[in-house]
Structure formats: structure tokens, C-alpha cells
Scaffold this active site. Structure first.
Site, PDB file in Angstrom:
ATOM      1  CE  LYS A  78      -0.475   0.172   5.054  1.00  0.00           C
ATOM      2  NZ  LYS A  78      -1.414   0.252   6.197  1.00  0.00           N
ATOM      3  NE  ARG A 116      -6.405   1.246  12.003  1.00  0.00           N
ATOM      4  CZ  ARG A 116      -5.193   0.959  11.519  1.00  0.00           C
ATOM      5  NH1 ARG A 116      -4.256   1.891  11.487  1.00  0.00           N
ATOM      6  NH2 ARG A 116      -4.915  -0.257  11.071  1.00  0.00           N
ATOM      7  CE1 TYR A 162      15.074  30.866   3.612  1.00  0.00           C
ATOM      8  CE2 TYR A 162      15.099  28.485   3.228  1.00  0.00           C
ATOM      9  CZ  TYR A 162      14.940  29.792   2.759  1.00  0.00           C
ATOM     10  OH  TYR A 162      14.655  30.002   1.437  1.00  0.00           O
ATOM     11  CG  MET A 196      11.051  23.331  -1.496  1.00  0.00           C
ATOM     12  SD  MET A 196      10.058  24.522  -2.433  1.00  0.00           S
ATOM     13  CE  MET A 196       8.956  25.130  -1.159  1.00  0.00           C
TER      14      MET A 196
END
EC number: 5.1.1.1
Length: 357
Positions: A33, A129, A253, A301
Site C-alpha cells: 500500500k 480503529r 534559514y 525545500m
């Protein structure tokens, strides 16, 4: 061409599948999956199909992708169907289907199908769940049989804490399952990756190896059988820039890293847009030019910075392993406060290259 790549070792994938079989003596559905946890579902399934007992996916879209690629082995829908109209496709493409909710049971009773279905009846043994309540399990089983639309039923549940080897929860879930299924003559499936590796006493006719297929341990601590896994994915790139900074200079950053000494900084073509975790802190390991180094500053990024001070031979073009056989994905995930499942699945943009066909 941008050098960021995910190298997928299909021979390692096959090794890990065989280990699941060896440890359990059971039939094994390879869980592919979420695009095989970011490894490429079609290529992984094609590599495993000659020996796999079947595959497991989340939903019918993923199953149909495998069928379109020529996969003929059984494919189980772990979330079942989302609307009754999918039952026609399930029958047409000979898919196996989990039934985990009363509404799905009612839909099967009311919906015509062209041929009998193989259904996996899921019990909620404590994860809360999805799954049929234990007190309703016998009734659900009998209703499926009475519907006349069932070829076979496999009994199943899912463990919430099997990755915690000292927790009593797994044994409690097994006890609930065994009590609720008493008298039902059918195969069962209980063991997921942590249960395959760490709970050898649990009986399970079918096992469902997922994260272990891809060579990552589901445990936080070292575990004997998990140490036999082989990493399947190597996330790699190259150094694209090198600069020398004096002590006291910020990098990246937010100035989250200040050079404590004269520092040789390498910039790597890899960032959070590629799927590398933005929250990975200074000190997260990498291997550059075959030697251990570390991330410094905040991940950008498309780029991240590493400390090359102790790797003087590294230069522009030097290869960098972000995770793989030298830097375990679980170590990177732990540094970033997440799990290997997530960092694998986040790799949407990085091209994959396959070896070990």
C-alpha cells in the site's frame, strides 16, 4: 540532471519477504500500500510475484494499478470497499476484501455479485480503529455465509502495540481474538511486521509483512530478527557547493546553526520538497564520500547543508547517502521525531532507480 535519487534494491526486498516466511512458516501477503511505502508498488510487486502468496493494498485504486500491470496474484483490500458499487469491480478483478464494519456486511447482503468473494473478516480486539466488535463476530461470520456470496472467509485482526515487546497489550488482543472466534473453522491472520519479528508464539496462517519488507525495523531498540533485515531504499544525492566559514557564522534559514569553529560546509541537492524530513535537526547522520558526516542547520525545500570539516576529500560532485545501507532510515526518522513509514511515504518527487531485477 538533478542528482537526487532513490535506489531500490529488489534483491533486498526479496530477502526480507523470505525472512517473513522463514520466521513464521506461514503464507505471507506482501503489503504494498501507499506505493509500497514509497518504493514503487508495481515494480516491487512484479519483483515479488514469482514467490509471493499475494499482496495487500489499502484501496481498490491501488489494487487496480497492480492488475493493470499484469499482477495476477491475490490482492487484498485492507480498508475494504468504500461504497457498495465497488463490489462489482472486486468480483470482476478477483480481489480479496476486508470486511470491518456493519455497513459493509449489509452492503454485501444486498448487492448482487457475479461470483463468490474471498473476504477477510476483521475483528476489533482492542485497537479501536476498525473491526467488528467481538460479541458480534460470530453473527457477522454466519451472515456472510448465509448471504451465498462468499467463497472463503479468513479471520483477522490488527495489533496496536506489537512494536512494544514488553507490553501486555498484544497478548490481551490475542486472547480476545481466540475467545471470540472459538468454534469458527477458518484460517486466521494476525501477525504484522512487528509480530512477525518479535512475537513467534502467535499462531497465524497468514502474515502481513509491511515495513519489514523495506528493510526498516518497527522497533525503537535493537531486535535480533530485525537486525537480519536488509535496507531496500538508498536515498542519495551529491554535493553541489562547498564553502569555508569562520567560527561564529550562521548557516541556513533562521540561523539555527552557528559555526562553532572554522567549518567547511557542503550543500546537498535534497530538501523537504523531495520528502527529506524538514524537522531533521543538526547532527542527523549522512554519509558523504564514504565517510560519516552530519546535517547542519535547517533543511530547505530543495537543499540541505552538511558539515564537511572532517571529510576534506569531499568536494562538488561527491556522493551523499541520506539513508540506506550506511545510514539507517530508522536513525534519520528517530532524529526527526517520526518513523520510517512516514519518511519513505513522503518521497513523492525523487526519481527511483531499480537494481537486483
Amino acid at each position: 540532471m538533478r542528482p537526487a535519487r532513490a535506489l531500490i534494491d529488489l534483491q533486498a526486498l526479496r530477502h526480507n519477504y523470505r525472512l517473513a516466511r522463514e520466521l513464521t512458516g506461514a503464507k505471507a501477503l506482501a503489503v504494498v500500500k501507499a506505493d509500497a511505502y514509497g518504493h514503487g508498488a508495481v515494480r516491487c510487486a512484479l519483483a515479488l510475484e514469482p514467490e509471493a502468496d499475494g499482496f495487500a493494498v489499502a484501496c481498490i485504486e491501488e489494487a487496480l494499478e497492480l492488475r493493470a500491470a499484469g499482477i495476477k496474484a491475490p490482492v487484498l483490500l485492507l480498508e475494504g470497499f468504500f461504497e457498495a458499487s465497488e463490489l462489482a469491480l472486486i468480483a470482476e478483478h478477483d480481489l480479496w476484501c476486508v470486511v470491518h464494519s456493519p455497513w459493509q456486511l449489509e452492503a454485501i447482503e444486498k448487492t448482487p455479485v457475479r461470483k463468490p468473494l474471498t473476504l477477510w473478516l476483521k475483528m476489533d480486539t482492542g485497537m479501536h480503529r476498525v473491526g467488528i466488535h467481538p460479541k458480534d463476530y460470530h453473527d457477522a461470520y454466519q451472515r456472510l455465509l448465509a448471504s451465498g456470496k462468499v467463497a472463503r472467509i479468513v479471520l483477522m485482526s490488527h495489533f496496536a502495540r506489537a512494536d512494544e515487546l514488553d507490553a501486555a497489550a498484544t497478548e490481551q488482543q490475542v486472547a480476545v481474538f481466540e475467545a471470540a472466534r472459538e468454534g469458527l473453522k477458518a484460517e486466521c491472520s494476525l501477525r504484522n511486521s512487528p509480530a512477525v519479528l518479535g512475537w513467534p508464539s502467535i499462531q497465524s496462517d497468514w502474515v502481513r509483512p509491511g515495513i519489514m519488507l523495506y528493510g526498516a525495523s518497527p522497533f525503537e531498540a535493537e531486535q535480533a530478527q530485525a537486525s537480519r533485515l536488509q535496507p531496500v531504499m538508498t536515498l542519495q544525492s551529491r554535493v553541489i557547493s562547498v564553502r569555508e566559514l569562520p567560527a561564529g557564522e550562521p548557516v541556513g534559514y533562521g540561523a539555527k546553526f552557528i559555526s562553532p569553529r572554522p567549518t567547511r560546509v557542503g550543500v546537498v541537492a535534497m530538501g523537504y520538497a523531495d520528502g527529506y524530513p524538514r524537522q531533521a535537526p543538526t547532527g542527523t547522520p549522512v554519509v558523504v564520500a564514504g565517510k560519516r558526516a552530519q546535517l547542519i542547520g535547517r533543511v530547505s525545500m530543495d537543499m540541505l547543508c552538511i558539515d564537511l570539516t572532517e571529510v576534506p576529500e569531499a568536494t562538488v560532485g561527491s556522493p551523499v547517502e541520506l539513508w540506506g545501507k550506511q545510514v539507517l532510515a530508522s536513525d534519520v526518522a528517530q532524529q526527526a521525531g517520526t518513523i520510517p513509514y512516514q519518511i519513505f511515504c513522503n518521497l513523492k518527487r525523487v526519481p527511483r532507480d531499480y537494481i537486483g531485477e
